[in-house]
Design an enzyme around this catalytic site. Sequence first.
Site, PDB file in Angstrom:
ATOM      1  N   HIS A  22       0.760  -1.615  -0.041  1.00 56.97           N
ATOM      2  CA  HIS A  22       0.144   0.265   0.002  1.00 56.97           C
ATOM      3  C   HIS A  22       0.727   1.222  -0.382  1.00 56.97           C
ATOM      4  CE1 HIS A  22      -3.084   2.308   1.749  1.00 56.97           C
ATOM      5  NE2 HIS A  22      -2.423   3.247   2.005  1.00 56.97           N
ATOM      6  N   GLU A  23       1.604   1.430   0.808  1.00 60.09           N
ATOM      7  CA  GLU A  23       2.798   2.522   1.080  1.00 60.09           C
ATOM      8  C   GLU A  23       3.584   2.556  -0.162  1.00 60.09           C
ATOM      9  OE1 GLU A  23       2.290   3.850   3.376  1.00 60.09           O
ATOM     10  OE2 GLU A  23       1.383   3.189   4.590  1.00 60.09           O
ATOM     11  N   HIS A  64       1.549   4.780  -2.860  1.00 60.61           N
ATOM     12  CA  HIS A  64       1.331   6.044  -2.727  1.00 60.61           C
ATOM     13  C   HIS A  64       2.639   6.158  -3.459  1.00 60.61           C
ATOM     14  CE1 HIS A  64      -1.857   6.475   0.268  1.00 60.61           C
ATOM     15  NE2 HIS A  64      -1.712   6.238   0.953  1.00 60.61           N
ATOM     16  N   GLU A  92      -6.165   6.485  -1.165  1.00 61.73           N
ATOM     17  CA  GLU A  92      -5.971   5.805  -0.568  1.00 61.73           C
ATOM     18  C   GLU A  92      -7.300   4.706  -0.855  1.00 61.73           C
ATOM     19  OE1 GLU A  92      -4.921   4.803   2.031  1.00 61.73           O
ATOM     20  OE2 GLU A  92      -3.448   7.570   2.255  1.00 61.73           O
TER      21      GLU A  92
END
Length: 290
Positions: A142-143, A146, A219
């Site tokens: 997930h990071e 980003h 997100e």
Amino acid sequence: MMRILLFLATNLAVLIIASITLKLLGVDRFTGQNYNSLLIFCAVFGFAGSLVSLFISKWMAKMSTGTEIISQPRTRHEQWLLQTVEELSREAGIRMPEVGIFPAYEANAFATGWNRNDALVAVSQGLLERFSPDEVRAVLAHEIGHVANGDMVTLALIQGVVNTFVMFFARIFGNFIDKAILKNEEGQGIGYFVATLFAELVLGILASIIVMWFSRQREFRADAAGAQLAGQGAMIGALQRLQAEQEVPVHMPDSLTAFGINAAKKASFAGLFMSHPPLEVRIEALRQLR
């Protein structure tokens, strides 16, 4: 909420300090009714705060969270963490970011940095201790999502745009109050100064709603990227685990919440100022992916 609130506060502080300084120096008066010049003037100072926040984001993150960068892994867990981030970065097509661990009991993680090839990814000690390897990998994915999506740069640009228009319309409002209401024909007086500062505060709060909306959309995209890199089931599992730990208070500095994976629950009205959508909404969005 962490990174976004300090990010917004930094920008708002820059706007206010710039307004006071420019007024004291007499620079404001040269913008007058020339709206093209005024817009350029506001853009220069409007982007200053967001770009400064962007370029010092890694340093600010390390200082505010106490993140310890893993330069040479000392344990098997640190070795695994570096290898996992390296693998995910390669799959995402970005340069290996710095990897760190910050001392916090709550399960959380964040990514920051001024560009996708000079980033920082960090996880909390609590997340490493309580989450399974698959769940930690999904959080890292997930990071990395980003970073690969360029969210840090995009957020800074959006913040710069809203800063510009906050300054622009605040000065138009200040000029209107000074000339039309207070009938000051001798130049920009105290009425212009006070009205401009007041308008910047109000418009700055309203503008933050726009920034927060974009943050929530990021997100969903980072969750989708995490599902692609680590697997849809693993990403859903990680969010469900975060949901189970929702009652643990999140104490990461305000400067980092926007790029963290976990954020505290908020009341319905405060939802307009949330950097993250509710976890149940994110989980449902992932289930709809094909």
